[in-house]
Design an enzyme around this catalytic site. Structure first.
Site, short mmCIF file in Angstrom:
data_model
loop_
_atom_site.label_atom_id
_atom_site.label_comp_id
_atom_site.label_asym_id
_atom_site.label_seq_id
_atom_site.Cartn_x
_atom_site.Cartn_y
_atom_site.Cartn_z
CG LEU A 14 1.84 -71.94 -60.09
CD1 LEU A 14 2.98 -70.97 -60.29
CD2 LEU A 14 2.13 -72.87 -58.94
CG HIS A 15 -0.22 -67.59 -65.29
ND1 HIS A 15 -0.04 -66.80 -64.17
CD2 HIS A 15 0.47 -67.00 -66.28
CE1 HIS A 15 0.74 -65.78 -64.48
NE2 HIS A 15 1.06 -65.87 -65.75
CB ALA A 16 1.31 -71.41 -68.96
CB ALA A 19 3.73 -73.51 -64.31
#
Length: 116
Positions: A14-16, A19
């Site tokens: 669940l990266h930038a 997110a």
């Protein structure tokens, strides 16, 4: 209250980017929405809080919502996570090189053309 467990399948976790998309999606709902990983809980409407969870590939997170549109919020987020945050996943071999993915057969239109 509504909640569901989902597994992060994306290789980057669940990266930038997801997110940010998740927070934007959560902001569309009136319910209070939490993303829970182990003993850590994040407000789903906050990009920074989501990122602090550090949810890697394979992590099982709980999405919990409380409010009048809780069921819809949880379902929308479940679909988003299960769709790998809307990103195409590129398989890589043991050297890290992208693999050729099997593509559906496309019709051969070259034979449809009449010679000139």
């Amino acid at each position: 209250m509504s909640e569901i467990n989902v597994i992060i399948k994306h290789p980057e976790g669940l990266h930038a980017r997801p997110a940010a998309l998740l927070a934007r999606m959560a902001q569309q709902f009136q319910s209070d929405i939490k993303v829970i990983l182990g003993r850590w809980s994040a407000d789903a409407k906050s990009i920074l809080e989501i990122l602090t969870l550090g949810a890697d590939q394979g992590a099982e997170v709980c999405v919990s919502a409380d409010g009048e549109d809780a069921d819809q919020a949880v379902e929308a987020i479940r679909e988003f996570v299960e769709a790998n945050f809307g990103e195409e996943i590129i398989e890589r071999d043991e050297t890290g090189e992208p693999q050729e993915l099997d593509k559906p057969d496309e019709p051969d239109h070259t034979q449809d053309q009449t010679p000139s």
